[in-house]
Enzyme design. Structure first.
Site, PDB file in Angstrom:
ATOM      1  N   LEU A  63       6.276 -11.544  -8.122  1.00 31.37           N
ATOM      2  CA  LEU A  63       7.192 -12.276  -6.920  1.00 31.37           C
ATOM      3  C   LEU A  63       6.670 -11.948  -5.520  1.00 31.37           C
ATOM      4  O   LEU A  63       6.488 -10.590  -5.451  1.00 31.37           O
ATOM      5  CB  LEU A  63       8.663 -12.217  -7.087  1.00 31.37           C
ATOM      6  N   THR A 117       8.274 -11.438  -2.966  1.00 24.32           N
ATOM      7  CA  THR A 117       9.332 -10.538  -2.584  1.00 24.32           C
ATOM      8  C   THR A 117       9.532  -9.359  -3.154  1.00 24.32           C
ATOM      9  O   THR A 117      10.246  -8.435  -2.704  1.00 24.32           O
ATOM     10  CB  THR A 117      10.682 -11.338  -2.425  1.00 24.32           C
ATOM     11  N   CYS A 118       8.722  -9.150  -4.173  1.00 18.19           N
ATOM     12  CA  CYS A 118       9.043  -8.101  -4.982  1.00 18.19           C
ATOM     13  C   CYS A 118       8.249  -6.723  -4.496  1.00 18.19           C
ATOM     14  O   CYS A 118       7.089  -6.770  -4.305  1.00 18.19           O
ATOM     15  CB  CYS A 118       8.726  -8.071  -6.524  1.00 18.19           C
ATOM     16  N   ASP A 119       8.953  -5.527  -4.381  1.00 12.76           N
ATOM     17  CA  ASP A 119       8.416  -4.421  -3.692  1.00 12.76           C
ATOM     18  C   ASP A 119       7.270  -3.907  -4.615  1.00 12.76           C
ATOM     19  O   ASP A 119       6.355  -3.455  -4.115  1.00 12.76           O
ATOM     20  CB  ASP A 119       9.317  -3.440  -3.390  1.00 12.76           C
ATOM     21  N   ARG A 143       4.362  -5.846  -4.284  1.00 16.82           N
ATOM     22  CA  ARG A 143       3.548  -5.721  -2.975  1.00 16.82           C
ATOM     23  C   ARG A 143       2.868  -4.617  -2.996  1.00 16.82           C
ATOM     24  O   ARG A 143       1.753  -4.393  -2.297  1.00 16.82           O
ATOM     25  CB  ARG A 143       4.637  -5.550  -1.771  1.00 16.82           C
TER      26      ARG A 143
END
Length: 105
Positions: free
Chosen positions: A6, A8-10, A13
């Site tokens: 995702l 938005t997944c840390d 990232r």
């Protein structure tokens, strides 16, 4: 390399930051090809489904009893992340073993 996760997944990232050549496939927007999901499920078994996620907690008891592949196709955010596909194989998560396997020191 392809990273299924995702945007938005840390954790995703962090992985992308260390592997700029890797292409992100957002599983919510694009999904995961069935052949990749099938191979990942065969390799990782039940650990492929993230039972600590908010999505999992929102499922009914009956939904949780569905086969993992069906659940992941209906709710792609249930997949543990990241799932990394390389020429050498599939890797799940972003721990030291995965980082070493994909060439991150």
């Amino acid at each position: 390399m392809i990273l299924y996760g995702l945007k938005t997944c840390d954790t995703c990232r962090k992985a992308l930051k260390q592997m700029p050549e890797c292409r992100l496939v957002d599983v919510r927007a694009e999904g995961v090809p069935l052949e990749v999901l099938t191979a990942a499920q065969a390799q990782f078994g039940d650990t492929l489904v993230n039972t600590r996620s908010t999505t999992w907690r929102g499922l009914t008891e009956q939904e949780r009893l569905q086969p993992a592949l069906e659940l992941l196709q209906q709710h792609p955010a249930l997949m543990k992340r990241p799932l990394i596909q390389t020429d050498a194989g599939l890797y799940l998560g972003w721990d030291k073993a995965t980082q070493e396997a994909v060439g991150i020191d």
